[in-house]
Design an enzyme around this catalytic site. Structure first.
Site, PDB file in Angstrom:
ATOM      1  N   VAL A  25       0.834  -1.198   0.000  1.00  0.00           N
ATOM      2  CA  VAL A  25       0.000   0.000   0.000  1.00  0.00           C
ATOM      3  C   VAL A  25       0.875   1.256   0.000  1.00  0.00           C
ATOM      4  CG1 VAL A  25      -1.765   1.295   1.274  1.00  0.00           C
ATOM      5  CG2 VAL A  25      -1.897  -1.203   1.158  1.00  0.00           C
ATOM      6  N   CYS A  26       1.987   1.224   0.715  1.00  0.00           N
ATOM      7  CA  CYS A  26       2.843   2.396   0.878  1.00  0.00           C
ATOM      8  C   CYS A  26       3.291   3.026  -0.442  1.00  0.00           C
ATOM      9  CB  CYS A  26       4.050   2.065   1.747  1.00  0.00           C
ATOM     10  SG  CYS A  26       3.602   1.506   3.411  1.00  0.00           S
ATOM     11  N   PRO A  27       3.773   2.245  -1.424  1.00  0.00           N
ATOM     12  CA  PRO A  27       4.194   2.906  -2.659  1.00  0.00           C
ATOM     13  C   PRO A  27       3.042   3.578  -3.403  1.00  0.00           C
ATOM     14  CG  PRO A  27       4.367   0.519  -2.885  1.00  0.00           C
ATOM     15  CD  PRO A  27       4.068   0.815  -1.454  1.00  0.00           C
ATOM     16  N   LEU A  38       2.650   6.988  -1.586  1.00  0.00           N
ATOM     17  CA  LEU A  38       3.740   7.924  -1.834  1.00  0.00           C
ATOM     18  C   LEU A  38       3.734   8.411  -3.280  1.00  0.00           C
ATOM     19  CD1 LEU A  38       6.668   6.410   0.264  1.00  0.00           C
ATOM     20  CD2 LEU A  38       4.873   8.000   0.949  1.00  0.00           C
TER      21      LEU A  38
END
Length: 189
Positions: A48-50, A53
């Site tokens: 999920v993080c990429p 960002l």
């Protein structure tokens, strides 16, 4: 712990600045005199993080036009941030600075450390005096939409420069109506 109205603690952390392709040190003093969006996330090389960002990068230019700076923060090192930037299609687009809080001091001080030792999925809007004005925290599996920070910055800037006024839901610009809380509004909205 209450976040709103709380001043950021003093910090000095290593970071990777993709726009300069170099390692830098970021301190709380670097955030003074401008609006700041801090986007905390659990870990590099995840799922999920990429997406979050990369989405923040898509709002970055508009946030810069509003006089705001963006920093991402995780408990990974600045070395890992560079490796991720060099190896991920999504992360390679990022131009804002990626802070490594590998000692977890800032994340812990802000009470944003989860039980597994990773940063919570949290976004803070911080004013030019380093006082937290908004915070959003999501469960690990729920990604955030970055463009909402554009409106949060606009509203926070407006309220800061217009004491006694408030921005209602769906407020987007100075052309929109604001509220002046008082007895005359009680029960009328």
């Amino acid at each position: 712990m209450a976040f709103i109205g709380r001043k950021l603690p003093e910090f000095s952390l290593d970071a990777y600045d993709p726009s300069k392709e170099e390692f830098v040190t970021v301190t709380d003093k670097d955030l003074l005199d401008k609006w700041t969006v801090l986007i905390f996330y659990p870990a590099d090389f995840t799922f999920v993080c990429p997406t979050e960002l990369e989405d923040m990068q898509e709002s970055y230019k508009e946030l810069k036009k509003l006089g705001a700076e963006v920093y991402s923060v995780s408990v990974d090192t600045h070395f890992v941030h560079k490796a991720w930037h060099d190896n991920s299609e999504a992360i390679s687009k990022i131009e804002y600075t990626m802070i490594g809080d590998s000692n977890k001091d800032l994340t812990r001080e802000l009470d944003l450390l989860d039980d597994s030792g990773k940063a919570l999925r949290a976004t803070l809007v911080v004013d030019p005096e380093n006082v937290i004005q908004t915070i959003e925290i999501n469960a690990d599996g729920i990604g955030r939409k970055a463009n909402v920070n554009i409106n949060k910055i606009k509203a926070a800037k407006y309220v800061a420069s217009h004491p006694g006024e408030a921005c209602p839901a769906k407020w987007e610009s100075e052309e929109d109506a604001t509220l002046t809380p008082g007895l005359d509004l009680v029960g009328k909205i």
